[in-house]
Design an enzyme around this catalytic site. Structure first.
Site, PDB file in Angstrom:
ATOM      1  CB  SER A 130      24.727 -16.450 -19.039  1.00  0.00           C
ATOM      2  OG  SER A 130      24.177 -15.912 -19.984  1.00  0.00           O
ATOM      3  CE1 TYR A 154      24.637 -11.843 -16.790  1.00  0.00           C
ATOM      4  CE2 TYR A 154      24.226 -12.643 -18.921  1.00  0.00           C
ATOM      5  CZ  TYR A 154      23.967 -12.895 -17.514  1.00  0.00           C
ATOM      6  OH  TYR A 154      23.239 -13.775 -17.052  1.00  0.00           O
TER       7      TYR A 154
END
Length: 329
Positions: A130, A154
């Site tokens: 990501s 995250y």
């Protein structure tokens, strides 16, 4: 026919990737756990479409169940693994931190162990990372930049996945490629993402929450561009003990206000904007340097935000209509 297992096949990117891979001649097996992070009915709808259109059966399997995943991988012995399953979202981690440990740490480790079990039979492990790993910084973001200060749990788990992969590549000789996705959007998208939430608010006449007054800039990347990159990378067979990381982004950060304007234009309605302060965990900018991707695969995402949002809106209005008819019936 070359074979591939796709984790998170009923997810947004996984769904589109499966369709493209089948079109390219791959034998595709999908797995997904259909969790309730967002409406499982949308995930089931994607899985049903994959079955109906392409004959792909998405198996109900949690990647964190290492024994079940390894058994499936050893039974099918795929040439490639495309690992897209993960617990997504930044703010969800504030109240559900162990969901990230389960999917993004234990789940990622299970995939690595399954890949290890295939030995030399595995031609390539491709996995999703990501852009969030970059944290708060000036752009453009390069793969060589230090990524030691994640702004969310995250982000920390996605960076941990990269580091875990690096250790398995070094120890067991896996050929692996990690992909740092930048704000992917498009048809069949995730309802937790801003563009989808904004569309819902606009159509329902609700206030649209615009954090930091929409000043934050995002490198919006249309899903077809992402899938084109995935198709080229999955077809590649890098040397063993090879671990590469690529940015997958549009290299054109736009303020969130531009996203709202594009949605208003495509949906034919005006937004009722509620200006709110910045949220914890959000960064002010994402901006992909894709020169490494261009050099390796001769491709750079090309779809403009306004064009991509128009395509999303066409799908969204149809999906919304189907949903309303289903509820009425």
């Amino acid at each position: 026919m070359a074979s591939i297992i796709v984790t998170g096949a009923a997810g947004f990117i996984g769904f589109h990737a499966c369709r493209r891979l089948v079109a390219d001649g791959w034998s595709v097996t999908g797995v997904d756990c259909f969790n309730a992070y967002y409406d499982p009915a949308l995930k089931r709808g994607r899985a049903e479409a994959l079955q109906a259109e392409f004959g792909i059966a998405v198996r109900d399997l949690d990647i964190a169940d290492d024994a079940a995943l390894k058994a499936l991988v050893l039974k099918l012995r795929p040439d490639r693994i495309l690992h897209l399953a993960a617990q997504a979202g930044v703010r969800y981690g504030f109240d559900h931190p162990f969901e990230y440990e389960h999917s993004n740490l234990k789940g990622h480790l299970s995939v690595l162990e399954a890949a290890r079990a295939l030995g030399d039979g595995l031609g390539h492990l491709v996995y999703a990372s990501s852009s969030s790993v970059y944290g708060e910084r000036e752009g453009p973001f390069k793969e060589s930049d230090p990524v030691d200060h994640p702004a969310s749990l995250y982000a920390a788990t996605k960076r941990a996945g990269e580091m875990m992969t690096e250790s398995y590549v070094s120890l067991f000789g896996l050929p692996a490629t990690g992909l740092r996705f930048f704000t992917v959007y498009g048809p069949w998208g995730r309802p937790d993402m801003a563009y989808f939430k904004f569309a819902e608010a606009i159509m329902e006449g609700r206030k649209l929450p615009l954090f930091d007054s929409g000043r934050g800039r995002r490198d919006f990347t249309y899903v077809d561009d992402v899938v084109e990159c995935l198709a080229r990378i999955c077809a590649d067979a890098p040397a063993r003990k090879s671990h590469r990381i690529f940015n997958i982004g549009g290299s054109n950060p736009r303020p969130t206000t531009d996203l709202v304007k594009a949605l208003e234009s495509s949906l034919g309605r005006s937004a009722q904007i509620e200006h709110l302060p910045p949220q914890p965990g959000d960064v002010s900018l994402t901006y992909a340097d894709t020169s490494a991707l261009e050099t390796a695969y001769a491709y750079k995402p090309v779809v403009k935000l306004e064009d991509g949002i128009a395509r999303f809106a066409d799908w969204y209005l149809g999906w919304r209509g189907e949903k309303a008819r289903s509820l009425a019936g």
